[in-house]
Design a protein around this motif. Sequence first.
Motif, PDB file in Angstrom:
ATOM      1  N   LEU A   3      78.714  10.030  66.455  1.00 22.83           N
ATOM      2  CA  LEU A   3      77.920   9.889  65.251  1.00 22.83           C
ATOM      3  C   LEU A   3      78.612   8.943  64.285  1.00 22.83           C
ATOM      4  CD1 LEU A   3      77.109  13.661  64.815  1.00 22.83           C
ATOM      5  CD2 LEU A   3      75.674  11.927  65.846  1.00 22.83           C
ATOM      6  N   ARG A   4      77.882   8.601  63.244  1.00 20.55           N
ATOM      7  CA  ARG A   4      78.439   7.747  62.202  1.00 20.55           C
ATOM      8  C   ARG A   4      79.563   8.467  61.471  1.00 20.55           C
ATOM      9  NH1 ARG A   4      75.288   5.963  57.376  1.00 20.55           N
ATOM     10  NH2 ARG A   4      74.396   7.992  57.673  1.00 20.55           N
ATOM     11  N   GLN A   5      80.535   7.706  61.000  1.00 18.80           N
ATOM     12  CA  GLN A   5      81.630   8.289  60.229  1.00 18.80           C
ATOM     13  C   GLN A   5      81.188   8.427  58.778  1.00 18.80           C
ATOM     14  OE1 GLN A   5      85.217   6.080  60.455  1.00 18.80           O
ATOM     15  NE2 GLN A   5      86.418   7.599  59.406  1.00 18.80           N
ATOM     16  N   VAL A   6      81.106   9.662  58.325  1.00  9.38           N
ATOM     17  CA  VAL A   6      80.646   9.943  56.970  1.00  9.38           C
ATOM     18  C   VAL A   6      81.598  10.954  56.345  1.00  9.38           C
ATOM     19  CG1 VAL A   6      78.777  10.887  55.585  1.00  9.38           C
ATOM     20  CG2 VAL A   6      78.252   9.557  57.620  1.00  9.38           C
ATOM     21  N   ALA A  13      88.380  15.380  60.985  1.00  2.00           N
ATOM     22  CA  ALA A  13      89.203  15.654  62.157  1.00  2.00           C
ATOM     23  C   ALA A  13      89.858  14.354  62.621  1.00  2.00           C
ATOM     24  CB  ALA A  13      88.335  16.240  63.260  1.00  2.00           C
ATOM     25  N   PRO A  14      91.014  14.452  63.260  1.00  2.00           N
ATOM     26  CA  PRO A  14      91.723  13.239  63.682  1.00  2.00           C
ATOM     27  C   PRO A  14      90.906  12.329  64.596  1.00  2.00           C
ATOM     28  CG  PRO A  14      93.146  15.156  63.869  1.00  2.00           C
ATOM     29  CD  PRO A  14      91.789  15.663  63.513  1.00  2.00           C
ATOM     30  N   GLU A  15      90.100  12.903  65.480  1.00  2.00           N
ATOM     31  CA  GLU A  15      89.329  12.054  66.391  1.00  2.00           C
ATOM     32  C   GLU A  15      88.268  11.234  65.666  1.00  2.00           C
ATOM     33  OE1 GLU A  15      89.806  15.336  66.672  1.00  2.00           O
ATOM     34  OE2 GLU A  15      87.996  16.353  67.365  1.00  2.00           O
ATOM     35  N   ARG A  18      90.178   8.274  64.083  1.00  2.86           N
ATOM     36  CA  ARG A  18      90.543   7.290  65.114  1.00  2.86           C
ATOM     37  C   ARG A  18      89.339   6.551  65.663  1.00  2.86           C
ATOM     38  NH1 ARG A  18      93.843  11.648  67.269  1.00  2.86           N
ATOM     39  NH2 ARG A  18      92.099  12.000  68.684  1.00  2.86           N
ATOM     40  N   GLY A  19      88.144   7.076  65.454  1.00  2.73           N
ATOM     41  CA  GLY A  19      86.949   6.450  65.983  1.00  2.73           C
ATOM     42  C   GLY A  19      86.625   6.865  67.405  1.00  2.73           C
ATOM     43  N   ASP A  20      87.235   7.974  67.863  1.00  2.00           N
ATOM     44  CA  ASP A  20      86.972   8.486  69.205  1.00  2.00           C
ATOM     45  C   ASP A  20      85.636   9.209  69.249  1.00  2.00           C
ATOM     46  OD1 ASP A  20      89.472   7.556  69.847  1.00  2.00           O
ATOM     47  OD2 ASP A  20      90.429   9.523  69.757  1.00  2.00           O
ATOM     48  N   TRP A  21      85.216   9.571  70.464  1.00  2.00           N
ATOM     49  CA  TRP A  21      84.004  10.372  70.635  1.00  2.00           C
ATOM     50  C   TRP A  21      84.260  11.772  70.109  1.00  2.00           C
ATOM     51  CZ3 TRP A  21      79.615   8.121  72.138  1.00  2.00           C
ATOM     52  CH2 TRP A  21      79.711   6.869  72.740  1.00  2.00           C
ATOM     53  N   HIS A  24      80.332  18.695  67.784  1.00  2.00           N
ATOM     54  CA  HIS A  24      80.215  19.673  66.705  1.00  2.00           C
ATOM     55  C   HIS A  24      81.542  20.343  66.345  1.00  2.00           C
ATOM     56  CE1 HIS A  24      79.968  21.970  70.411  1.00  2.00           C
ATOM     57  NE2 HIS A  24      80.403  23.008  69.710  1.00  2.00           N
ATOM     58  N   ARG A  25      82.536  20.255  67.184  1.00  2.00           N
ATOM     59  CA  ARG A  25      83.816  20.910  66.890  1.00  2.00           C
ATOM     60  C   ARG A  25      84.527  20.298  65.683  1.00  2.00           C
ATOM     61  NH1 ARG A  25      86.252  20.649  72.781  1.00  2.00           N
ATOM     62  NH2 ARG A  25      85.142  18.667  72.632  1.00  2.00           N
ATOM     63  N   VAL A  26      84.244  19.042  65.364  1.00  2.00           N
ATOM     64  CA  VAL A  26      84.861  18.436  64.183  1.00  2.00           C
ATOM     65  C   VAL A  26      84.365  19.115  62.910  1.00  2.00           C
ATOM     66  CG1 VAL A  26      85.259  16.232  65.316  1.00  2.00           C
ATOM     67  CG2 VAL A  26      83.182  16.554  64.002  1.00  2.00           C
ATOM     68  N   ASP A  27      83.150  19.654  62.927  1.00  2.00           N
ATOM     69  CA  ASP A  27      82.640  20.387  61.766  1.00  2.00           C
ATOM     70  C   ASP A  27      83.432  21.673  61.549  1.00  2.00           C
ATOM     71  OD1 ASP A  27      80.671  18.495  61.277  1.00  2.00           O
ATOM     72  OD2 ASP A  27      79.237  19.500  62.603  1.00  2.00           O
ATOM     73  N   VAL A  28      83.821  22.323  62.628  1.00  2.00           N
ATOM     74  CA  VAL A  28      84.638  23.542  62.532  1.00  2.00           C
ATOM     75  C   VAL A  28      86.002  23.195  61.946  1.00  2.00           C
ATOM     76  CG1 VAL A  28      85.699  25.405  63.848  1.00  2.00           C
ATOM     77  CG2 VAL A  28      83.409  24.602  64.461  1.00  2.00           C
TER      78      VAL A  28
END
Length: 41
Positions: A3-6, A13-15, A18-21, A24-28
């Motif tokens: 998704l877009r970086q917002v 989250a670190p990923e 970094r611009g990695d894939w 939903h875990r980044v929301d947690v």
Amino acid sequence: MRLRQVGSPYWMAPEVIRGDWYDHRVDVFSFGIIVCEMIAR
């Protein structure tokens, strides 16, 4: 799904930074950071 970086890097989250894939875990991760800040203040 990538998704877009917002948002602010302070709660990302670190990923995402970094611009990695990511999914939903980044929301947690971000929610955990916010909870830690609420507890600390």
